[in-house]
Design an enzyme around this catalytic site. Structure first.
Site, mmCIF file in Angstrom:
data_model
loop_
_atom_site.group_PDB
_atom_site.id
_atom_site.type_symbol
_atom_site.label_atom_id
_atom_site.label_comp_id
_atom_site.label_asym_id
_atom_site.label_seq_id
_atom_site.Cartn_x
_atom_site.Cartn_y
_atom_site.Cartn_z
ATOM 1 N N TYR A 261 3.387 9.709 -0.332
ATOM 2 C CA TYR A 261 4.409 9.059 0.493
ATOM 3 C C TYR A 261 5.683 8.926 -0.187
ATOM 4 O O TYR A 261 6.835 8.983 0.432
ATOM 5 C CB TYR A 261 4.145 7.381 0.496
ATOM 6 C CG TYR A 261 2.738 7.317 1.316
ATOM 7 C CD1 TYR A 261 2.000 8.349 1.892
ATOM 8 C CD2 TYR A 261 2.427 5.660 1.245
ATOM 9 C CE1 TYR A 261 0.966 7.711 2.391
ATOM 10 C CE2 TYR A 261 1.175 5.412 2.029
ATOM 11 C CZ TYR A 261 0.434 6.423 2.463
ATOM 12 O OH TYR A 261 -0.840 6.173 3.193
ATOM 13 N N ASP B 37 0.866 -1.169 -0.052
ATOM 14 C CA ASP B 37 0.235 -0.112 -0.253
ATOM 15 C C ASP B 37 0.660 1.217 -0.209
ATOM 16 O O ASP B 37 1.391 1.469 1.139
ATOM 17 C CB ASP B 37 -0.853 -0.113 0.982
ATOM 18 C CG ASP B 37 -1.679 1.368 1.273
ATOM 19 O OD1 ASP B 37 -2.980 1.323 0.519
ATOM 20 O OD2 ASP B 37 -1.448 2.238 1.835
ATOM 21 N N HIS C 277 -7.519 9.562 -1.795
ATOM 22 C CA HIS C 277 -7.058 9.510 -0.624
ATOM 23 C C HIS C 277 -7.740 10.089 0.771
ATOM 24 O O HIS C 277 -7.764 9.477 1.825
ATOM 25 C CB HIS C 277 -5.602 10.107 -0.663
ATOM 26 C CG HIS C 277 -4.548 9.645 0.341
ATOM 27 N ND1 HIS C 277 -3.030 9.761 0.145
ATOM 28 C CD2 HIS C 277 -4.494 9.347 1.574
ATOM 29 C CE1 HIS C 277 -2.471 9.027 0.936
ATOM 30 N NE2 HIS C 277 -3.358 9.115 2.132
ATOM 31 N N LYS D 246 -2.599 6.299 -4.532
ATOM 32 C CA LYS D 246 -3.668 6.979 -4.020
ATOM 33 C C LYS D 246 -3.822 8.304 -4.676
ATOM 34 O O LYS D 246 -2.360 8.743 -4.759
ATOM 35 C CB LYS D 246 -3.972 7.182 -2.637
ATOM 36 C CG LYS D 246 -3.839 5.892 -1.722
ATOM 37 C CD LYS D 246 -4.075 5.844 -0.232
ATOM 38 C CE LYS D 246 -3.733 4.553 0.361
ATOM 39 N NZ LYS D 246 -2.135 4.729 1.055
HETATM 40 P P1 NDP Z 1 0.572 1.415 12.098
HETATM 41 O O1 NDP Z 1 0.030 1.300 12.955
HETATM 42 O O2 NDP Z 1 1.115 0.286 11.002
HETATM 43 O O3 NDP Z 1 2.352 1.795 12.687
HETATM 44 C C1 NDP Z 1 3.633 1.765 12.104
HETATM 45 C C2 NDP Z 1 4.606 2.150 13.451
HETATM 46 O O4 NDP Z 1 4.732 1.010 14.153
HETATM 47 C C3 NDP Z 1 5.787 2.518 12.655
HETATM 48 O O5 NDP Z 1 6.307 3.356 13.455
HETATM 49 C C4 NDP Z 1 6.590 1.052 13.019
HETATM 50 O O6 NDP Z 1 8.177 1.350 13.033
HETATM 51 C C5 NDP Z 1 5.957 0.607 14.157
HETATM 52 N N1 NDP Z 1 6.034 -0.798 14.056
HETATM 53 C C6 NDP Z 1 5.606 -1.711 13.157
HETATM 54 N N2 NDP Z 1 5.598 -2.876 13.534
HETATM 55 C C7 NDP Z 1 5.917 -2.918 14.860
HETATM 56 C C8 NDP Z 1 5.985 -4.023 15.721
HETATM 57 N N3 NDP Z 1 5.631 -5.440 15.382
HETATM 58 N N4 NDP Z 1 6.480 -3.747 16.847
HETATM 59 C C9 NDP Z 1 6.400 -2.378 17.401
HETATM 60 N N5 NDP Z 1 6.152 -1.465 16.578
HETATM 61 C C10 NDP Z 1 6.173 -1.721 15.158
HETATM 62 O O7 NDP Z 1 0.769 2.961 11.209
HETATM 63 P P2 NDP Z 1 0.654 3.537 9.893
HETATM 64 O O8 NDP Z 1 0.152 4.635 9.904
HETATM 65 O O9 NDP Z 1 2.128 3.638 9.094
HETATM 66 O O10 NDP Z 1 -0.317 2.760 9.023
HETATM 67 C C11 NDP Z 1 -0.214 1.457 8.179
HETATM 68 C C12 NDP Z 1 -0.288 1.844 6.679
HETATM 69 O O11 NDP Z 1 -1.807 2.422 6.337
HETATM 70 C C13 NDP Z 1 0.405 2.916 6.266
HETATM 71 O O12 NDP Z 1 1.912 2.862 6.072
HETATM 72 C C14 NDP Z 1 -0.166 3.359 4.827
HETATM 73 O O13 NDP Z 1 0.319 2.462 3.747
HETATM 74 C C15 NDP Z 1 -1.489 3.376 5.418
HETATM 75 N N6 NDP Z 1 -2.184 4.518 5.771
HETATM 76 C C16 NDP Z 1 -3.011 5.254 4.872
HETATM 77 C C17 NDP Z 1 -3.535 6.604 5.553
HETATM 78 C C18 NDP Z 1 -4.756 7.049 4.614
HETATM 79 O O14 NDP Z 1 -4.971 8.274 4.878
HETATM 80 N N7 NDP Z 1 -5.110 6.420 3.629
HETATM 81 C C19 NDP Z 1 -3.119 7.037 6.460
HETATM 82 C C20 NDP Z 1 -2.253 6.413 7.406
HETATM 83 C C21 NDP Z 1 -1.757 5.245 6.916
HETATM 84 P P3 NDP Z 1 9.300 0.791 12.298
HETATM 85 O O15 NDP Z 1 8.909 1.186 10.756
HETATM 86 O O16 NDP Z 1 10.618 1.417 12.742
HETATM 87 O O17 NDP Z 1 9.292 -0.708 12.390
#
Ligand code: NDP
Length: 275
Positions: free
Chosen positions: A54, A49, A112, A79
């Site tokens: 991004y 995604d 988006h 998006k």
């Molecule tokens: P998430 O809830 O997926 O959290 C991501 C964070 O959690 C990062 O800081 C990552 O750090 C950390 N993390 C990942 N796995 C673990 C783990 N197993 N244990 C502890 N920490 C962990 O947040 P997102 O907001 O990124 O949401 C996921 C996806 O959804 C986005 O990447 C995007 O593709 C989508 N999205 C869409 C939006 C929209 O408006 N349509 C808005 C927001 C997100 P690290 O990378 O250092 O592991």
């Protein structure tokens, strides 16, 4: 409920989407994104995604191309960003994303954000793009009930999915019911609450009981609810950890506790304000 990493859900247009995928929001363009997507594909992910905003569509396309996995086996979503709303601008933005990803087609193109006064024209553009065949499915993101109901009044094509912030802490049951009723898949973003709730003392005992982490419990909660779920990580060990959620199931008592955690918590902007 038995599921595996390859489990696919049927969308309302007949195409299928892998229930589990990798999010790449805040994954830096360049090596970080190429590595993250490559590790994810190695770990069995088949769904990525991304979004124009991004800034890493190029790397997503490159990593998929270089993986040796057939294009049709990987589901890529991107998006339309807010600056590109409007009929002509949306058509152009789609072409640009397709070029940047450097792929023959996009699996799913989403609006988006429900930008006021412009989202209808943008949806009409997405319908046109869908007809072109360069995009297999079209959908929306951050559409609350009010936006979906408005869309139903003019859409010739119903979105295949609505990607929204969704976790036990933001369990939008009415929105989920409306999506289910209209055969729209709800895709959960920020399923890990961007780490903000991973030390919740109500979740840790559930994690311990199953010998899993809180992150894995939150991902599994989304799977048990038949949502598509796209946790983000740029670290190899977490990319693997997050995919390791198909060898356990949450039982009724776990689900009851998790379903009871709703507090309207959001990491992102509240789309109900986009009227
Ligand atoms: P998430 O809830 O997926 O959290 C991501 C964070 O959690 C990062 O800081 C990552 O750090 C950390 N993390 C990942 N796995 C673990 C783990 N197993 N244990 C502890 N920490 C962990 O947040 P997102 O907001 O990124 O949401 C996921 C996806 O959804 C986005 O990447 C995007 O593709 C989508 N999205 C869409 C939006 C929209 O408006 N349509 C808005 C927001 C997100 P690290 O990378 O250092 O592991």
């Amino acid at each position: 409920m038995k599921r595996d990493i390859n489990y696919k859900m049927k969308m309302n247009n007949g195409y299928e989407i892998p229930q589990f995928g990798l999010g790449v929001y805040l994954t830096k363009s360049g090596t970080e994104c190429i590595n993250a997507v490559t590790w994810a594909l190695e770990a069995g992910y088949r769904h990525i995604d991304t979004a124009k905003i991004y800034g890493n569509e190029k790397e997503v396309g490159e990593a998929v191309r270089n993986s040796g996995i057939k294009r049709e086996e990987v589901f890529i979503t991107t998006k339309l960003w807010n600056d590109d709303h409007g009929y002509e601008s949306a058509l152009k933005a789609f072409d640009k994303s397709l070029k940047t990803l450097n792929t023959d087609y996009i699996d799913c193109y989403l609006i988006h954000w429900p930008v006021k006064d412009k989202r209808k024209d943008s949806w009409k553009a997405l319908e046109k793009i869908y007809e072109s065949g360069y995009c297999k499915s079209i959908g929306v993101s951050n559409y609350m009930i009010i936006h979906l109901e408005e869309l139903f009044s003019y859409a010739n094509i119903i979105p295949v999915m609505n990607q929204v912030e969704f976790s036990p802490y933001n369990y939008q049951k009415d929105l989920l019911d409306l999506c289910n009723k209209n055969n729209i898949i709800l895709e959960a973003y920020s399923p890990l609450t961007r780490m903000k709730k991973l030390d919740d003392p109500r979740v840790l005992p559930i994690a311990e009981k199953h010998n899993k982490t809180a992150a894995q419990v939150l991902i599994r909660w989304a799977i048990e609810h038949d949502l598509v779920v796209i946790p983000k990580s740029a670290r190899k060990e977490r990319i693997i950890e997050n995919a390791n959620v198909f060898d356990f199931e949450l039982d009724k008592s776990d689900m009851k506790i998790l379903d009871g955690l709703d507090e309207g918590f959001r990491c992102s902007w509240d789309p109900t304000k986009a009227d």
